[in-house]
Design a protein around this motif. Structure first.
Motif, PDB file in Angstrom:
ATOM      1  N   ARG A 262      81.362 -37.362 -13.287  1.00  0.00           N
ATOM      2  CA  ARG A 262      80.287 -37.650 -14.233  1.00  0.00           C
ATOM      3  C   ARG A 262      80.029 -36.383 -15.020  1.00  0.00           C
ATOM      4  O   ARG A 262      79.947 -35.291 -14.465  1.00  0.00           O
ATOM      5  CB  ARG A 262      79.013 -38.107 -13.502  1.00  0.00           C
ATOM      6  CG  ARG A 262      79.173 -39.452 -12.797  1.00  0.00           C
ATOM      7  CD  ARG A 262      79.372 -40.591 -13.798  1.00  0.00           C
ATOM      8  NE  ARG A 262      79.598 -41.872 -13.126  1.00  0.00           N
ATOM      9  CZ  ARG A 262      80.788 -42.372 -12.860  1.00  0.00           C
ATOM     10  NH1 ARG A 262      81.880 -41.673 -13.164  1.00  0.00           N
ATOM     11  NH2 ARG A 262      80.918 -43.537 -12.272  1.00  0.00           N
ATOM     12  N   GLN A 264      78.442 -34.289 -18.831  1.00  0.00           N
ATOM     13  CA  GLN A 264      77.458 -34.208 -19.897  1.00  0.00           C
ATOM     14  C   GLN A 264      78.194 -34.099 -21.226  1.00  0.00           C
ATOM     15  O   GLN A 264      79.004 -33.192 -21.430  1.00  0.00           O
ATOM     16  CB  GLN A 264      76.537 -32.995 -19.704  1.00  0.00           C
ATOM     17  CG  GLN A 264      75.420 -32.885 -20.736  1.00  0.00           C
ATOM     18  CD  GLN A 264      74.427 -34.048 -20.659  1.00  0.00           C
ATOM     19  OE1 GLN A 264      74.263 -34.661 -19.610  1.00  0.00           O
ATOM     20  NE2 GLN A 264      73.782 -34.354 -21.772  1.00  0.00           N
ATOM     21  N   VAL A 293      79.844 -43.780 -26.830  1.00  0.00           N
ATOM     22  CA  VAL A 293      78.611 -43.330 -26.179  1.00  0.00           C
ATOM     23  C   VAL A 293      78.032 -44.449 -25.317  1.00  0.00           C
ATOM     24  O   VAL A 293      77.601 -44.217 -24.177  1.00  0.00           O
ATOM     25  CB  VAL A 293      77.593 -42.846 -27.222  1.00  0.00           C
ATOM     26  CG1 VAL A 293      76.231 -42.624 -26.578  1.00  0.00           C
ATOM     27  CG2 VAL A 293      78.079 -41.566 -27.892  1.00  0.00           C
ATOM     28  N   GLU A 294      78.021 -45.656 -25.850  1.00  0.00           N
ATOM     29  CA  GLU A 294      77.488 -46.792 -25.090  1.00  0.00           C
ATOM     30  C   GLU A 294      78.276 -46.993 -23.796  1.00  0.00           C
ATOM     31  O   GLU A 294      77.700 -47.199 -22.718  1.00  0.00           O
ATOM     32  CB  GLU A 294      77.536 -48.049 -25.948  1.00  0.00           C
ATOM     33  CG  GLU A 294      76.976 -49.290 -25.261  1.00  0.00           C
ATOM     34  CD  GLU A 294      76.998 -50.508 -26.175  1.00  0.00           C
ATOM     35  OE1 GLU A 294      77.064 -51.633 -25.636  1.00  0.00           O
ATOM     36  OE2 GLU A 294      76.971 -50.333 -27.404  1.00  0.00           O
ATOM     37  N   PHE A 296      80.214 -44.718 -22.217  1.00  0.00           N
ATOM     38  CA  PHE A 296      80.074 -43.562 -21.327  1.00  0.00           C
ATOM     39  C   PHE A 296      78.708 -43.544 -20.634  1.00  0.00           C
ATOM     40  O   PHE A 296      78.614 -43.247 -19.440  1.00  0.00           O
ATOM     41  CB  PHE A 296      80.288 -42.263 -22.101  1.00  0.00           C
ATOM     42  CG  PHE A 296      81.728 -41.895 -22.300  1.00  0.00           C
ATOM     43  CD1 PHE A 296      82.635 -41.929 -21.255  1.00  0.00           C
ATOM     44  CD2 PHE A 296      82.185 -41.490 -23.554  1.00  0.00           C
ATOM     45  CE1 PHE A 296      83.963 -41.573 -21.442  1.00  0.00           C
ATOM     46  CE2 PHE A 296      83.512 -41.127 -23.756  1.00  0.00           C
ATOM     47  CZ  PHE A 296      84.403 -41.177 -22.689  1.00  0.00           C
ATOM     48  N   THR A 297      77.657 -43.847 -21.367  1.00  0.00           N
ATOM     49  CA  THR A 297      76.332 -43.841 -20.735  1.00  0.00           C
ATOM     50  C   THR A 297      76.215 -44.961 -19.702  1.00  0.00           C
ATOM     51  O   THR A 297      75.550 -44.794 -18.674  1.00  0.00           O
ATOM     52  CB  THR A 297      75.220 -43.965 -21.791  1.00  0.00           C
ATOM     53  OG1 THR A 297      75.451 -45.107 -22.618  1.00  0.00           O
ATOM     54  CG2 THR A 297      75.168 -42.717 -22.669  1.00  0.00           C
ATOM     55  N   GLY A 300      77.321 -43.745 -16.487  1.00  0.00           N
ATOM     56  CA  GLY A 300      76.524 -42.715 -15.841  1.00  0.00           C
ATOM     57  C   GLY A 300      76.645 -41.326 -16.420  1.00  0.00           C
ATOM     58  O   GLY A 300      76.075 -40.371 -15.874  1.00  0.00           O
ATOM     59  N   HIS A 301      77.344 -41.172 -17.542  1.00  0.00           N
ATOM     60  CA  HIS A 301      77.450 -39.866 -18.184  1.00  0.00           C
ATOM     61  C   HIS A 301      76.214 -39.602 -19.039  1.00  0.00           C
ATOM     62  O   HIS A 301      75.614 -40.526 -19.594  1.00  0.00           O
ATOM     63  CB  HIS A 301      78.695 -39.801 -19.067  1.00  0.00           C
ATOM     64  CG  HIS A 301      79.975 -40.047 -18.328  1.00  0.00           C
ATOM     65  ND1 HIS A 301      80.542 -39.115 -17.494  1.00  0.00           N
ATOM     66  CD2 HIS A 301      80.806 -41.134 -18.296  1.00  0.00           C
ATOM     67  CE1 HIS A 301      81.668 -39.606 -16.984  1.00  0.00           C
ATOM     68  NE2 HIS A 301      81.841 -40.826 -17.444  1.00  0.00           N
ATOM     69  N   GLY A 302      75.875 -38.335 -19.183  1.00  0.00           N
ATOM     70  CA  GLY A 302      74.799 -37.953 -20.084  1.00  0.00           C
ATOM     71  C   GLY A 302      75.324 -37.779 -21.496  1.00  0.00           C
ATOM     72  O   GLY A 302      76.500 -37.471 -21.700  1.00  0.00           O
ATOM     73  N   ALA A 303      74.468 -37.958 -22.491  1.00  0.00           N
ATOM     74  CA  ALA A 303      74.873 -37.812 -23.889  1.00  0.00           C
ATOM     75  C   ALA A 303      73.716 -37.258 -24.697  1.00  0.00           C
ATOM     76  O   ALA A 303      72.572 -37.709 -24.541  1.00  0.00           O
ATOM     77  CB  ALA A 303      75.343 -39.142 -24.467  1.00  0.00           C
ATOM     78  N   GLU A 304      74.016 -36.297 -25.561  1.00  0.00           N
ATOM     79  CA  GLU A 304      72.978 -35.630 -26.348  1.00  0.00           C
ATOM     80  C   GLU A 304      73.552 -35.242 -27.704  1.00  0.00           C
ATOM     81  O   GLU A 304      74.624 -34.642 -27.788  1.00  0.00           O
ATOM     82  CB  GLU A 304      72.501 -34.376 -25.611  1.00  0.00           C
ATOM     83  CG  GLU A 304      71.536 -33.501 -26.382  1.00  0.00           C
ATOM     84  CD  GLU A 304      71.269 -32.184 -25.681  1.00  0.00           C
ATOM     85  OE1 GLU A 304      70.779 -31.253 -26.349  1.00  0.00           O
ATOM     86  OE2 GLU A 304      71.563 -32.074 -24.467  1.00  0.00           O
TER      87      GLU A 304
END
Length: 475
Positions: A262, A264, A293-294, A296-297, A300-304
């Motif tokens: 997992r 970031q 992004v949809e 990956f999130t 359970g990955h973070g996205a910023e």
């Protein structure tokens, strides 16, 4: 068993090792496929049928099965010398000139047990991001033959997309693996500067051009990269080569197969070209990032989101070093008049540069490199579209002004070249098909030596999207 040309490289490797098929049978099938399909694509500039069959027999009788690429077919990009085979460099000046010795990368791939079946097309001297050279003809996109394939590893990408090859090596100086891979719906990996000893980038101007891989799957890309690194006793034995981080022991295929972890992620909201060119991001290009992004999130990955800080002069500096790299071509006098207009312009501009201008530019790009690495370091990987626009029509870059041609290329691919300047690894992944049935990819940029993370993320996305099951319109 499925048709040989439908198998991934890893599946084909397994089939070979089970003795269900021989290297000669594989090579024969690949050559037949090329003869059937390539007249409509133009991916190959040379097919070495007799040498390939002879090599397949040699692999079967003389090389240990433990070699990484034992019996697997591929082709050399036509910028790379293979002894006894013409190297045309995509230029009228070198057509039919037979190489007297093989480049190191060729030797490495041969030692790994691969079977080369010929040479794939490239633009003149690999200096443009589209593959429509006057010398050998336009390469057509297997998804839609009115479209181009990008460049400069355009022939390699077209051959893999049309299932003439399971994978192919390429080179990437400003996006030349990632651009055609994205345009052809494939996985394209540009590794960290220095990782591949025989194509490290260390000796190229500004360290831009490195070897890379083009494949239909993440694991195939990792398999080929492992072979190109050419370890000895598990180690990279080359004083220029980056040693892989200890957390994965440089086992890129293992990272790609497992697809664990997992992470970031950063989402880049701008490009370094924004202050110097009008960058228009196609809605389908923006959708690649939203969809990634949809996905990956959801895993359970973070996205910023974040914006890259720069002084607004990146494009000017990149163009300077690109001109400088062209200036080194061993051509003079009437030879220059036989070059394509873009190449001739790049060479002329490069030879007008003063030593002071070049050295100042290199220093400024080094500062840019350090800044990019620092800004991206808080993320495990950074997301961008690979290309700002959908694959371009054949002839789209045919404009009278060479400078305008270069600007069009940079506007088409504004997310790729700065990764070369920073020396970072990056992978393109074919996320979507547009309503018009065209592939579009997302780029993941990693930390220095972060290839295993990129392969792991790519494998996770591949399990969800299953892009390897998509077929281009070419039958």
């Amino acid at each position: 068993m499925a048709d040989i040309h439908e198998l991934t490289a890893l599946d084909l490797w397994t089939t070979l090792h089970k003795r269900e098929i021989s290297p000669r049978e594989v090579t024969t099938s690949v050559l037949r496929r090329i003869a059937q399909v390539d007249p409509d694509v133009g991916a190959f500039v040379t097919v070495t049928e007799d040498a390939a069959l002879e090599r397949a027999d040699e692999v079967e009788t003389s090389l240990p099965h433990t070699r990484t690429l034992w019996g697997l077919p591929l082709a050399d990009k036509d910028l790379v010398n293979r002894r006894g085979v013409p190297t045309g460099f995509g230029s009228e000046l070198f057509q039919g000139v037979v190489a007297e010795a093989s480049d190191e990368l060729v030797t490495v791939l041969d030692d790994a047990g691969a079977v080369s079946v010929g040479k794939t097309a490239t633009p003149e001297f690999g200096l443009s991001g589209y593959t429509e050279p006057r010398a050998t003809g336009r390469v057509r996109n297997p998804w839609n033959r009115s479209l181009g394939v990008g460049g400069s590893s355009g022939g390699a990408a077209a051959a893999v997309a049309a299932r003439m090859l399971p994978f192919a090596p390429g080179s990437d100086g400003g996006g030349s693996v990632r651009i055609p891979a994205a345009a052809c719906g494939l996985v394209g990996m540009k590794p960290t500067r220095g990782l591949i000893p025989s194509a490290s980038g260390i000796t190229s101007v500004a360290g831009l051009s490195v070897g890379g891989t083009i494949a239909r799957t993440v694991s195939d890309s990792a398999l080929l990269l492992d072979a190109m690194i050419a370890r000895r006793n598990g180690q990279i034995e080359h004083h220029y080569a980056l040693r892989a981080p200890d957390d994965h022991d440089g086992d890129f295929l293992g990272a790609a197969v497992r697809g664990e972890g997992r992470f970031q992620l950063g989402i880049l909201t701008n490009t370094p070209w924004d202050d110097e060119l009008e960058i228009v991001v196609d809605p389908d290009a923006a959708r690649t990032v939203r969809d990634a992004v949809e996905l990956f999130t959801a895993m359970g990955h973070g996205a910023e989101e974040f914006t890259l800080r720069h002084d607004g002069r990146y494009g000017e500096r990149f163009m300077t070093v690109w001109h400088a790299s062209a200036s080194t071509l061993p051509l003079d006098g009437e030879q220059l008049e036989r070059l394509e207009p873009l190449t001739r312009h790049l060479v002329a501009r490069g030879r007008e540069l003063t030593a002071r201008t070049l050295l100042e530019t290199l220093s400024e790009l080094t500062a840019f490199e350090r800044s990019v690495i620092e800004q991206l370091s808080r993320f495990d990987a950074v997301l961008t579209p690979t290309l700002a626009l959908t694959p371009r029509p054949l002839g789209w870059f045919d404009v009278d002004d060479p400078e305008e041609c270069f600007r069009l290329q940079c506007a088409y691919e504004p997310y790729t070249s700065f990764v070369n300047v920073a020396g970072l690894p990056a992978i393109t992944l074919p996320i979507i098909e547009t309503d018009a049935g065209l592939p579009m990819g997302v780029q993941l940029i990693g930390r220095p030596g972060g290839e295993a993370t990129l392969f792991a993320l790519g494998a996770q996305l591949e399990r969800r999207v299953r892009w390897q099951n998509r077929r281009p319109g070419l039958s």
